[in-house]
Write an enzyme that holds these catalytic residues in place. Structure first.
Site, PDB file in Angstrom:
ATOM      1  N   ARG A   1       0.836  -1.199   0.000  1.00  0.00           N
ATOM      2  CA  ARG A   1       0.000   0.000   0.000  1.00  0.00           C
ATOM      3  C   ARG A   1       0.873   1.251   0.000  1.00  0.00           C
ATOM      4  O   ARG A   1       2.001   1.247   0.491  1.00  0.00           O
ATOM      5  CB  ARG A   1      -0.917   0.015   1.232  1.00  0.00           C
ATOM      6  CG  ARG A   1      -2.154  -0.868   1.086  1.00  0.00           C
ATOM      7  CD  ARG A   1      -3.069  -0.718   2.294  1.00  0.00           C
ATOM      8  NE  ARG A   1      -2.452  -1.161   3.514  1.00  0.00           N
ATOM      9  CZ  ARG A   1      -1.924  -0.370   4.418  1.00  0.00           C
ATOM     10  NH1 ARG A   1      -1.959   0.943   4.273  1.00  0.00           N
ATOM     11  NH2 ARG A   1      -1.365  -0.862   5.501  1.00  0.00           N
TER      12      ARG A   1
ATOM     13  N   TYR B   1      -1.441  -3.495  -6.878  1.00  0.00           N
ATOM     14  CA  TYR B   1      -1.217  -4.337  -5.692  1.00  0.00           C
ATOM     15  C   TYR B   1      -2.271  -4.180  -4.606  1.00  0.00           C
ATOM     16  O   TYR B   1      -2.607  -3.065  -4.214  1.00  0.00           O
ATOM     17  CB  TYR B   1       0.160  -4.023  -5.088  1.00  0.00           C
ATOM     18  CG  TYR B   1       0.649  -5.154  -4.216  1.00  0.00           C
ATOM     19  CD1 TYR B   1       1.347  -6.215  -4.778  1.00  0.00           C
ATOM     20  CD2 TYR B   1       0.381  -5.184  -2.850  1.00  0.00           C
ATOM     21  CE1 TYR B   1       1.768  -7.277  -3.994  1.00  0.00           C
ATOM     22  CE2 TYR B   1       0.808  -6.251  -2.056  1.00  0.00           C
ATOM     23  CZ  TYR B   1       1.505  -7.293  -2.644  1.00  0.00           C
ATOM     24  OH  TYR B   1       1.919  -8.352  -1.874  1.00  0.00           O
TER      25      TYR B   1
ATOM     26  N   LYS C   1      -9.813  -1.930   1.471  1.00  0.00           N
ATOM     27  CA  LYS C   1      -9.532  -0.789   2.352  1.00  0.00           C
ATOM     28  C   LYS C   1     -10.269   0.464   1.881  1.00  0.00           C
ATOM     29  O   LYS C   1     -10.767   1.252   2.687  1.00  0.00           O
ATOM     30  CB  LYS C   1      -8.020  -0.525   2.425  1.00  0.00           C
ATOM     31  CG  LYS C   1      -7.236  -1.694   3.027  1.00  0.00           C
ATOM     32  CD  LYS C   1      -7.715  -1.983   4.402  1.00  0.00           C
ATOM     33  CE  LYS C   1      -7.405  -3.329   4.992  1.00  0.00           C
ATOM     34  NZ  LYS C   1      -6.108  -3.818   5.184  1.00  0.00           N
TER      35      LYS C   1
ATOM     36  N   HIS D   1     -11.023  -1.880  11.186  1.00  0.00           N
ATOM     37  CA  HIS D   1      -9.934  -2.758  10.727  1.00  0.00           C
ATOM     38  C   HIS D   1      -9.768  -3.882  11.757  1.00  0.00           C
ATOM     39  O   HIS D   1      -8.807  -3.880  12.537  1.00  0.00           O
ATOM     40  CB  HIS D   1      -8.657  -1.926  10.595  1.00  0.00           C
ATOM     41  CG  HIS D   1      -7.536  -2.624   9.873  1.00  0.00           C
ATOM     42  ND1 HIS D   1      -6.220  -2.232   9.991  1.00  0.00           N
ATOM     43  CD2 HIS D   1      -7.521  -3.671   9.021  1.00  0.00           C
ATOM     44  CE1 HIS D   1      -5.458  -3.010   9.244  1.00  0.00           C
ATOM     45  NE2 HIS D   1      -6.222  -3.891   8.653  1.00  0.00           N
TER      46      HIS D   1
ATOM     47  N   SER E   1      -1.754  -3.349  10.327  1.00  0.00           N
ATOM     48  CA  SER E   1      -1.374  -4.262   9.255  1.00  0.00           C
ATOM     49  C   SER E   1      -0.128  -5.063   9.647  1.00  0.00           C
ATOM     50  O   SER E   1       0.821  -4.508  10.208  1.00  0.00           O
ATOM     51  CB  SER E   1      -1.091  -3.473   7.980  1.00  0.00           C
ATOM     52  OG  SER E   1      -2.228  -2.725   7.625  1.00  0.00           O
TER      53      SER E   1
ATOM     54  N   CYS F   1       0.244  -7.278  11.951  1.00  0.00           N
ATOM     55  CA  CYS F   1       0.450  -7.406  13.396  1.00  0.00           C
ATOM     56  C   CYS F   1      -0.357  -8.546  14.006  1.00  0.00           C
ATOM     57  O   CYS F   1      -0.562  -8.583  15.215  1.00  0.00           O
ATOM     58  CB  CYS F   1       0.137  -6.090  14.094  1.00  0.00           C
ATOM     59  SG  CYS F   1       1.336  -4.811  13.723  1.00  0.00           S
TER      60      CYS F   1
ATOM     61  N   ASP G   1      -9.914  -9.332   8.719  1.00  0.00           N
ATOM     62  CA  ASP G   1      -9.352  -8.003   8.440  1.00  0.00           C
ATOM     63  C   ASP G   1     -10.316  -6.849   8.690  1.00  0.00           C
ATOM     64  O   ASP G   1      -9.884  -5.792   9.133  1.00  0.00           O
ATOM     65  CB  ASP G   1      -8.865  -7.954   6.982  1.00  0.00           C
ATOM     66  CG  ASP G   1      -7.863  -6.838   6.733  1.00  0.00           C
ATOM     67  OD1 ASP G   1      -6.932  -6.690   7.549  1.00  0.00           O
ATOM     68  OD2 ASP G   1      -8.007  -6.111   5.739  1.00  0.00           O
TER      69      ASP G   1
ATOM     70  N   ARG H   1       1.826 -12.245  -0.227  1.00  0.00           N
ATOM     71  CA  ARG H   1       0.491 -12.568   0.286  1.00  0.00           C
ATOM     72  C   ARG H   1      -0.124 -13.757  -0.428  1.00  0.00           C
ATOM     73  O   ARG H   1       0.253 -14.102  -1.549  1.00  0.00           O
ATOM     74  CB  ARG H   1      -0.427 -11.361   0.116  1.00  0.00           C
ATOM     75  CG  ARG H   1       0.111 -10.117   0.823  1.00  0.00           C
ATOM     76  CD  ARG H   1      -0.895  -9.427   1.633  1.00  0.00           C
ATOM     77  NE  ARG H   1      -0.300  -8.447   2.516  1.00  0.00           N
ATOM     78  CZ  ARG H   1      -0.844  -8.082   3.670  1.00  0.00           C
ATOM     79  NH1 ARG H   1      -1.982  -8.625   4.066  1.00  0.00           N
ATOM     80  NH2 ARG H   1      -0.261  -7.190   4.440  1.00  0.00           N
TER      81      ARG H   1
HETATM   82  P1  GTP Z   1      -2.607  -7.577   7.472  1.00  0.00           P
HETATM   83  O1  GTP Z   1      -3.132  -8.608   6.534  1.00  0.00           O
HETATM   84  O2  GTP Z   1      -1.515  -6.749   6.890  1.00  0.00           O
HETATM   85  O3  GTP Z   1      -3.690  -6.721   8.046  1.00  0.00           O
HETATM   86  O4  GTP Z   1      -1.856  -8.367   8.675  1.00  0.00           O
HETATM   87  P2  GTP Z   1      -2.448  -9.140   9.936  1.00  0.00           P
HETATM   88  O5  GTP Z   1      -2.753  -8.192  11.034  1.00  0.00           O
HETATM   89  O6  GTP Z   1      -3.531 -10.052   9.523  1.00  0.00           O
HETATM   90  O7  GTP Z   1      -1.165  -9.984  10.420  1.00  0.00           O
HETATM   91  P3  GTP Z   1      -0.840 -11.539  10.247  1.00  0.00           P
HETATM   92  O8  GTP Z   1      -1.691 -12.399  11.130  1.00  0.00           O
HETATM   93  O9  GTP Z   1      -0.795 -11.879   8.829  1.00  0.00           O
HETATM   94  O10 GTP Z   1       0.630 -11.572  10.857  1.00  0.00           O
HETATM   95  C1  GTP Z   1       1.684 -10.802  10.313  1.00  0.00           C
HETATM   96  C2  GTP Z   1       3.010 -11.411  10.694  1.00  0.00           C
HETATM   97  O11 GTP Z   1       3.108 -11.505  12.118  1.00  0.00           O
HETATM   98  C3  GTP Z   1       3.186 -12.828  10.169  1.00  0.00           C
HETATM   99  O12 GTP Z   1       4.503 -12.976   9.719  1.00  0.00           O
HETATM  100  C4  GTP Z   1       2.926 -13.703  11.359  1.00  0.00           C
HETATM  101  O13 GTP Z   1       3.642 -14.913  11.306  1.00  0.00           O
HETATM  102  C5  GTP Z   1       3.379 -12.821  12.528  1.00  0.00           C
HETATM  103  N1  GTP Z   1       2.586 -13.123  13.752  1.00  0.00           N
HETATM  104  C6  GTP Z   1       1.248 -13.233  13.840  1.00  0.00           C
HETATM  105  N2  GTP Z   1       0.869 -13.568  15.101  1.00  0.00           N
HETATM  106  C7  GTP Z   1       1.995 -13.655  15.829  1.00  0.00           C
HETATM  107  C8  GTP Z   1       2.269 -13.959  17.202  1.00  0.00           C
HETATM  108  O14 GTP Z   1       1.383 -14.243  18.013  1.00  0.00           O
HETATM  109  N3  GTP Z   1       3.585 -13.937  17.587  1.00  0.00           N
HETATM  110  C9  GTP Z   1       4.586 -13.636  16.707  1.00  0.00           C
HETATM  111  N4  GTP Z   1       5.837 -13.638  17.169  1.00  0.00           N
HETATM  112  N5  GTP Z   1       4.371 -13.355  15.401  1.00  0.00           N
HETATM  113  C10 GTP Z   1       3.096 -13.357  14.977  1.00  0.00           C
HETATM  114  C1  SPV Z   2      -3.287  -4.313   5.236  1.00  0.00           C
HETATM  115  O1  SPV Z   2      -2.284  -3.708   4.873  1.00  0.00           O
HETATM  116  O2  SPV Z   2      -3.889  -4.051   6.294  1.00  0.00           O
HETATM  117  C2  SPV Z   2      -3.795  -5.421   4.405  1.00  0.00           C
HETATM  118  C3  SPV Z   2      -3.230  -5.591   3.068  1.00  0.00           C
HETATM  119  O3  SPV Z   2      -4.709  -6.136   4.806  1.00  0.00           O
HETATM  120  S1  SPV Z   2      -3.933  -4.553   1.898  1.00  0.00           S
HETATM  121  O4  SPV Z   2      -5.051  -5.231   1.293  1.00  0.00           O
HETATM  122  O5  SPV Z   2      -2.916  -4.281   0.880  1.00  0.00           O
HETATM  123  O6  SPV Z   2      -4.403  -3.347   2.517  1.00  0.00           O
HETATM  124 MN    MN Z   3      -5.254  -5.768   7.050  1.00  0.00          MN
END
Ligand code: GTP
Ligand code: SPV
Ligand code: MN
Length: 667
Positions: A110, A258, A267, A287, A309, A311, A334, A436
């Site tokens: 983004r 992307y 979003k 979010h 994002s 996290c 999400d 992704r």
């Molecule tokens: P967006 O799709 O960008 O909104 O991200 P998200 O908030 O859905 O995060 P996601 O669950 O995809 O996790 C992002 C990264 O953090 C990944 O590489 C995960 O492996 C890592 N992660 C997620 N949960 C944990 C956790 O509990 N501990 C640790 N150490 N890493 C984590």
């Molecule tokens: C985020 O960045 O919070 C995402 C990926 O879930 S995107 O769809 O690119 O916004």
């Molecule tokens: Mn997201």
């Protein structure tokens, strides 16, 4: 030494008219040249026809294709994308109908700095920023200036030589009173295939629009006059702009193919436009993931959680609990649309129908249900590819237990096409950090039975969280709704690769409600809106918590000399232990004690049975509240509120900050 340059793998070639379905190409004064019969054109409502006609004239594509969302259409588009080498089919037997897309190296996330909300007055979009400070919660441009830029500089001829696709889509189940309809026009077939996964798309939406003459959010997207490095991934990174017009429910996105830049239902519509609609109509567009949590006695509650994002939303939403007898089911990973129903219960729906999730870190250990889901009908973007005996598979960092990158029989091509091995000169990572998967939600084995319930699921708790190496404990509960809104407003987190700007910052950035990049209107007004929920008659307010899976400590690696930052908390499935405590608190169980920042687990009340490697010392560190760090934290929050919210700030939030500072002083 390998040079880090982009290999020109693809020679320029074009395919004329990839799928002419009717030999009769229509062309009359009011119907753009279609690849289909005129029946398809007549499927559009009059308002939709007018919108399509205007944008067709502006962008100058060679033809129009109105998407019906059928499997046949999808297959034709995928075939076309394979021929163009935008995507490659995965031939390894682990995958069924899966593809890998490699993007231009400048189009990988983004673009927050190029994303605008356009209104008449700046104060509608951003709160008054203190003199000398730059706005960090969104960019404003006047409607007139943006219209001029888009209509004269960006979109004219931007689709030259390409097909314009019209995608009718619904965020939320088709026909549900909570859903919103959009029509996205795009010149990217990759976007069409992705929208088919992420939204309900096609004929059913057209039929519904015709039947109810429904309004729609206008979404225009073009890859732009290509300035990129690849013929297979046209884009115009230097001139990318993503504009929202909340007053006329319109989105225009130019230059990027992307993720959130181009899948405009996500979003742009479901957060930025929807948050503005939600404020007007008295609900919340957030979010947030939504999960169902069932205890060993079979009682179920739903939890929504806002983390910035990358996290941990996807991972929490579909986790496999490590504690016996507990079950998590996923409603969404999400975005949550939430409103109080006539009984005062906060009900949430997931407006999406797929997961666009971060690939690196996903493994059988961390997120097994997800890994099973992505084995079919999935489009991967910017992960690394493997070649074993001529068969293509995928790889990313964290997948080492499933794929051994040191195995000499496996050749790995990094996301950018460069040959990768753990010992080669190319330092990696092999998969882009923001690579992704895009996969249908229905394929998740633990998808919640109520995930498409038009009524939504009842929310008992809301979690906020972020990546905080220090200061913030594993979990705490807010004293009440107002304090909870303050906790959301005060969120900070380490920047991540999910946005282009998120390069290595060493300090946490303010990301209130995990909405920093997604506010459709000013943050001050958003806080007033959240506080106003409390005043609705008869509402049962969910409890609000803050969690942090990412507290670290510097430790010496057992077999190495250097010190390393390590996570104190094991995370992933072990986060169920925190959910168990949250579950108990929503039953008002006596497992909390008061602290300066909120309610924390009473000693011994967090279930750590079986977590043998977690020492008592580490548990203490997970909940430590160092006074000096919290003094600095409140200073940062005050500075942020003063700089970014100013007079828009509700007095009650200032009062919350004053009270927190006093409690910290008394610590
Ligand atoms: P967006 O799709 O960008 O909104 O991200 P998200 O908030 O859905 O995060 P996601 O669950 O995809 O996790 C992002 C990264 O953090 C990944 O590489 C995960 O492996 C890592 N992660 C997620 N949960 C944990 C956790 O509990 N501990 C640790 N150490 N890493 C984590
Ligand atoms: C985020 O960045 O919070 C995402 C990926 O879930 S995107 O769809 O690119 O916004
Ligand atoms: Mn997201």
């Amino acid at each position: 030494m390998l040079r880090l340059c982009w290999p020109r793998q693809i020679s320029r070639f074009s395919l004329a008219n990839p799928f002419v379905w009717s030999s009769r190409t229509l062309s009359s004064s009011n119907v753009p040249p279609l690849t289909q019969t005129s029946a398809q054109w007549n499927n559009l409502t009059e308002a939709a026809q007018e919108y399509v006609r205007n944008k067709f004239t502006l962008c100058g594509p060679k033809e129009l294709h109105i998407c019906d969302g059928s499997a046949r259409e999808n297959e034709m588009l995928l075939d076309y994308l394979v021929k163009r080498r935008t995507i490659e089919k995965l031939t390894h037997s682990n995958f069924e109908n899966c593809y890998l897309a490699r993007t231009d190296p400048h189009d990988i996330a983004r673009v927050e700095g190029k994303t605008f909300v356009c209104t008449k007055n700046k104060s509608d979009t951003v709160s008054p920023v203190k003199f000398g400070a730059s706005a960090s919660l969104g960019n404003w441009m006047s409607e007139e200036s943006m219209d001029f830029l888009l209509e004269h500089k960006r979109f004219p001829s931007s689709m030259d030589g390409r097909t314009m696709y019209a995608i009718p889509f619904s965020m939320g189940p088709v026909g549900s009173p909570l859903s919103k309809i959009g029509i996205q026009l795009t010149d990217s077939p990759y976007v069409v295939c992705s929208m088919r996964i992420m939204t309900r798309m096609g004929q059913a939406v057209l039929d519904h629009m015709k039947k109810s003459n429904s309004d729609f959010v206008k979404c225009l997207h073009s890859l732009g006059r290509s300035q990129g490095m690849l013929d297979s991934w046209p884009c115009d990174p230097d001139n990318t702009v993503i504009a929202h017009f909340p007053n006329r429910n319109e989105i225009c996105s130019y230059g990027s193919g992307y993720g959130g830049n181009s899948l405009l239902g996500k979003k742009c519509l479901a957060l930025r436009i929807a948050s503005t609609l939600a404020r007007k109509e008295g609900w919340l567009a957030e979010h947030m993931l939504i999960l169902g949590l069932t205890n060993p006695q079979g009682r179920k509650k739903y939890i929504a959680a806002a983390f910035p994002s990358a996290c941990g939303k996807t991972n929490l939403a579909m986790m496999r609990p490590s504690i016996p007898g507990w079950k998590v089911e996923c409603v969404g990973d999400d975005i949550a649309w939430m409103r109080f129903d006539s009984n005062g219960v906060l009900r949430a729906i997931n407006p999406e129908s797929g997961f666009f999730g971060v690939a690196p870190g996903t493994s059988m250990k961390t997120n097994p249900y997800c890994l099973n889901a992505v084995r079919k009908n999935t489009i991967f973007t910017n992960v690394a590819s493997t070649n074993v005996d001529g068969l293509t598979g995928i790889f990313w960092e964290g997948l080492e237990d499933e794929v051994n990158p040191e195995d000499e029989n496996i050749r790995i091509a990094a996301w950018n096409g460069i040959r990768y091995s753990p010992n080669s000169d190319f330092p990696g990572p092999a998969a882009h950090k923001n690579s992704r998967f895009c996969t249908p939600a229905s394929q998740l084995e633990i998808i919640d039975p109520a995930w498409e319930d038009p009524e939504g699921v009842p929310i008992d708790a809301i979690l906020f969280g972020g990546r905080r190496p220090s200061t913030i404990p594993l979990v705490y509960e807010s004293f009440d709704w107002t304090h909870g809104v303050f906790v959301g407003a005060s969120m900070r987190s380490m920047a991540t690769a999910a946005s282009i700007e998120g390069s290595a910052t060493t300090r946490p950035v303010h990301d209130p409600f995990a909405m920093k990049p997604f506010f459709g209107y000013s943050f001050g007004k958003y806080l007033h809106h959240w506080l106003s929920m409390r005043d609705k008659p008869g509402v049962k307010l969910p409890k609000i918590f803050h969690v942090n899976w990412f507290r670290t400590e510097r430790r010496r690696h057992p077999h190495a000399e250097e010190m390393k930052e390590v996570f104190l908390w094991p995370g992933f499935g072990e986060n169920s232990r925190v959910l168990e405590w949250v579950f108990k608190r929503t039953d008002n169980e006596d497992v909390a004690r008061s602290s300066a920042i909120g309610l924390m687990p009473k000693h011994g009340s967090l279930n750590v049975k079986g977590l043998d490697e977690l020492t008592a010392d580490t548990i203490e560190k997970l909940f430590m509240l160092p006074k000096s760090e919290w003094q600095l934290e409140t200073e940062k929050i005050r500075e942020f509120f003063l700089n970014q919210v100013g007079d828009d700030m509700p007095q009650e939030i200032w009062d919350q900050l004053d009270a927190l500072e006093q409690r910290i002083e008394a610590m």
